[in-house]
Scaffold this motif. Structure first.
Motif, PDB file in Angstrom:
ATOM      1  N   ASP A  74       0.898  -1.241  -0.143  1.00 38.62           N
ATOM      2  CA  ASP A  74      -0.051   0.042   0.005  1.00 38.62           C
ATOM      3  C   ASP A  74       1.020   1.241   0.044  1.00 38.62           C
ATOM      4  OD1 ASP A  74      -2.426  -1.310  -0.278  1.00 38.62           O
ATOM      5  OD2 ASP A  74      -2.494  -1.642   2.111  1.00 38.62           O
ATOM      6  N   ILE A  75       0.179   2.352  -0.540  1.00 36.28           N
ATOM      7  CA  ILE A  75       0.943   3.538  -0.718  1.00 36.28           C
ATOM      8  C   ILE A  75       0.117   4.602   0.268  1.00 36.28           C
ATOM      9  CG2 ILE A  75       1.823   5.635  -1.768  1.00 36.28           C
ATOM     10  CD1 ILE A  75       1.667   3.309  -4.414  1.00 36.28           C
ATOM     11  N   PRO A  76       0.467   4.861   1.590  1.00 34.10           N
ATOM     12  CA  PRO A  76      -0.486   5.499   2.433  1.00 34.10           C
ATOM     13  C   PRO A  76      -1.047   6.801   1.983  1.00 34.10           C
ATOM     14  CG  PRO A  76       1.639   4.794   3.557  1.00 34.10           C
ATOM     15  CD  PRO A  76       1.792   4.501   2.215  1.00 34.10           C
ATOM     16  N   SER A  77      -0.219   7.680   1.089  1.00 35.48           N
ATOM     17  CA  SER A  77      -0.884   8.951   0.649  1.00 35.48           C
ATOM     18  C   SER A  77      -1.522   8.548  -0.814  1.00 35.48           C
ATOM     19  CB  SER A  77       0.520   9.804   0.591  1.00 35.48           C
ATOM     20  OG  SER A  77       1.442   9.100  -0.234  1.00 35.48           O
ATOM     21  N   LEU A  78      -1.622   7.328  -1.351  1.00 34.54           N
ATOM     22  CA  LEU A  78      -2.431   7.502  -2.512  1.00 34.54           C
ATOM     23  C   LEU A  78      -3.045   5.819  -2.504  1.00 34.54           C
ATOM     24  CD1 LEU A  78      -2.812   8.620  -5.394  1.00 34.54           C
ATOM     25  CD2 LEU A  78      -0.917   7.352  -6.197  1.00 34.54           C
ATOM     26  N   PRO A  79      -4.200   5.780  -1.779  1.00 31.42           N
ATOM     27  CA  PRO A  79      -4.822   4.710  -1.391  1.00 31.42           C
ATOM     28  C   PRO A  79      -5.450   3.922  -2.534  1.00 31.42           C
ATOM     29  CG  PRO A  79      -5.560   6.633   0.039  1.00 31.42           C
ATOM     30  CD  PRO A  79      -4.950   7.121  -0.974  1.00 31.42           C
ATOM     31  N   VAL A  80      -5.635   4.493  -3.615  1.00 32.23           N
ATOM     32  CA  VAL A  80      -6.136   4.028  -4.786  1.00 32.23           C
ATOM     33  C   VAL A  80      -4.917   3.168  -5.442  1.00 32.23           C
ATOM     34  CG1 VAL A  80      -8.264   5.222  -5.288  1.00 32.23           C
ATOM     35  CG2 VAL A  80      -6.018   5.933  -6.369  1.00 32.23           C
ATOM     36  N   SER A  81      -3.884   3.052  -5.090  1.00 28.41           N
ATOM     37  CA  SER A  81      -2.561   2.576  -5.963  1.00 28.41           C
ATOM     38  C   SER A  81      -1.883   1.905  -4.908  1.00 28.41           C
ATOM     39  CB  SER A  81      -1.993   3.599  -6.604  1.00 28.41           C
ATOM     40  OG  SER A  81      -1.317   3.339  -7.807  1.00 28.41           O
ATOM     41  N   GLN A  82      -1.071   0.893  -5.465  1.00 29.91           N
ATOM     42  CA  GLN A  82      -0.197   0.121  -4.792  1.00 29.91           C
ATOM     43  C   GLN A  82       1.223  -0.337  -5.360  1.00 29.91           C
ATOM     44  OE1 GLN A  82      -2.698  -3.459  -4.395  1.00 29.91           O
ATOM     45  NE2 GLN A  82      -2.810  -3.026  -2.115  1.00 29.91           N
ATOM     46  N   ARG A  83       2.236  -0.442  -4.888  1.00 34.25           N
ATOM     47  CA  ARG A  83       3.235  -0.994  -5.459  1.00 34.25           C
ATOM     48  C   ARG A  83       3.483  -2.481  -5.596  1.00 34.25           C
ATOM     49  NH1 ARG A  83       5.538   1.179  -0.947  1.00 34.25           N
ATOM     50  NH2 ARG A  83       6.151   3.334  -1.145  1.00 34.25           N
ATOM     51  N   LEU A  84       3.644  -2.885  -6.844  1.00 30.56           N
ATOM     52  CA  LEU A  84       3.365  -4.023  -7.350  1.00 30.56           C
ATOM     53  C   LEU A  84       4.809  -4.741  -7.937  1.00 30.56           C
ATOM     54  CD1 LEU A  84       0.217  -3.552  -9.635  1.00 30.56           C
ATOM     55  CD2 LEU A  84       0.342  -4.143  -7.091  1.00 30.56           C
ATOM     56  N   SER A  85       5.105  -6.014  -7.585  1.00 27.13           N
ATOM     57  CA  SER A  85       6.009  -6.705  -8.405  1.00 27.13           C
ATOM     58  C   SER A  85       5.537  -7.153  -9.737  1.00 27.13           C
ATOM     59  CB  SER A  85       6.497  -7.971  -7.493  1.00 27.13           C
ATOM     60  OG  SER A  85       5.355  -8.656  -7.152  1.00 27.13           O
ATOM     61  N   VAL A  86       6.517  -7.469 -10.642  1.00 27.81           N
ATOM     62  CA  VAL A  86       6.257  -7.850 -11.968  1.00 27.81           C
ATOM     63  C   VAL A  86       4.793  -8.919 -12.221  1.00 27.81           C
ATOM     64  CG1 VAL A  86       7.862  -9.363 -12.544  1.00 27.81           C
ATOM     65  CG2 VAL A  86       6.668  -8.178 -14.346  1.00 27.81           C
ATOM     66  N   ASP A  87       4.858  -9.922 -11.343  1.00 28.26           N
ATOM     67  CA  ASP A  87       3.788 -10.722 -11.454  1.00 28.26           C
ATOM     68  C   ASP A  87       2.576 -10.325 -10.965  1.00 28.26           C
ATOM     69  OD1 ASP A  87       3.780 -11.997  -8.159  1.00 28.26           O
ATOM     70  OD2 ASP A  87       5.305 -10.855  -8.835  1.00 28.26           O
TER      71      ASP A  87
END
Ligand code: PBG
Length: 325
Positions: free
Chosen positions: A43-56
């Motif tokens: 999770d990205i606390p300041s951008l709740p609609v987005s996440q950091r993702l690995s390639v899979d």
């Protein structure tokens, strides 16, 4: 009363006949934040609609978006501090996980449009988009680094490159370098009018890419200026850009309209992290209704003249759109 504008608003059937602007998933680009590793969704606390993702997980996300009709993606890498240096060498390194991921995504989904980010900041130990010497951001010395990064991205299979660095002459330099390397089909979505904005905060949190010293005001544009965007637009057009972009979007609707009126190129607008985050925050507080405020926001970008909207809400909008169909 002879004129009664309400006559054309009295039913959904009539309203749909007179509707001037349309928004569908065709118009949207979904940004993706990539991290190295496997099975990661952070999770990205300041951008709740987005996440950091690995390639899979990126592959999974692309598949879900495709099912909903979103076919374009912009990918950004979160680079570990240990791989950063003053000249951003990791940006074109053969082991670069961002380039490997792009290749994997395009191999699995050749039909999508995958857009890169060309700038030094994610890879730079200084956190600036260009090369820093004695506190100054150097222009001409940055161009070969940016071009090398861009050619590596073209080689990895990106369809469009997104120079977001705002160095002078970078679009022409990049176009020439791509053509010399044989990548005549790789397009350029230029960050034409990119402002030194306060609304990039959550993005810099996501990538840990904030400048280590100083600000970006000697290369990104002054938020007070609209006509200056036309100078940038003419340059980008003559240097071979395929799209002109305005960034941020919502606070710069007048700039979008100006570019649309003055250029025949398609206009993209980047509805940036801070602009999305503040809407989400108001909705989480119960002060605004996400289901209606979010699409109204995106529609305003279309009304101003945007062809392609880059927004963290792309997937959510597509969900809504499908449910309404
Ligand atoms: C990097 C870059 C930035 C964004 C896109 N590419 C940040 C910056 O210039 O500091 C911001 C996007 C967003 O806020 O959503 N050159």
């Amino acid at each position: 009363m002879i004129k009664r504008p309400r006559r054309n608003r009295q039913s959904e059937a009539i309203r749909s006949l007179v509707r001037e602007t349309h928004l569908t998933p065709d118009h949207l680009v979904q940004p993706l934040f990539l991290v190295d590793g496997k099975n990661i969704r952070e999770d990205i606390p300041s951008l709740p609609v987005s996440q950091r993702l690995s390639v899979d997980q990126v592959l999974r996300e692309v598949e879900e978006c495709l099912d909903l009709g979103v076919r374009s993606f912009m990918m950004f890498p979160a680079i570990p501090e240990a791989l950063k240096d003053a000249t951003a060498t990791y940006s074109y390194h053969e082991d670069n996980f961002y380039l490997h991921a792009a290749r994997q995504v395009k191999e699995r989904y050749p039909e999508i449009c995958l857009i890169s980010d060309v700038a030094m900041d994610p890879y730079s130990s200084d956190g600036h988009d260009g090369l820093v010497r004695d506190g100054e951001i150097l222009n001409d010395e940055s161009l070969p680094i940016l071009a090398r990064m861009g050619v590596a991205q073209a080689q990895a299979g990106f369809d469009l490159l997104g120079p977001s660095d705002m160095m002078d002459g970078r679009v022409g330099f990049l176009r020439e370098s791509l053509d010399e390397a044989g990548y005549t089909k790789t397009g350029i979505m230029s960050y034409t009018a990119k402002y030194a904005s306060a609304f990039y905060g959550p993005f810099r949190d996501a990538l840990d890419s904030a400048p280590k010293a100083g600000d970006k005001k000697t290369y990104q544009m002054d938020p007070a200026n609209r006509r200056e965007a036309l100078i940038e637009a003419r340059l980008d057009e003559s240097e071979g850009a395929d799209f002109l972009m305005v960034k941020p979007a919502l606070h710069y609707l007048d700039v979008i309209k100006s570019l649309k009126d003055h250029s025949s190129l398609p206009i993209a607008a980047y509805h940036v992290s801070g602009e999305c985050a503040m809407l989400v925050a108001a909705c989480q507080n119960g002060w605004l209704d996400y289901e209606t405020a979010m699409p109204e926001t995106l529609l305003s970008l279309r009304r101003a003249g945007t062809d392609a909207i880059i927004t963290y809400f792309a997937k959510d909008f597509a969900h809504q759109f499908k449910a309404r169909e």
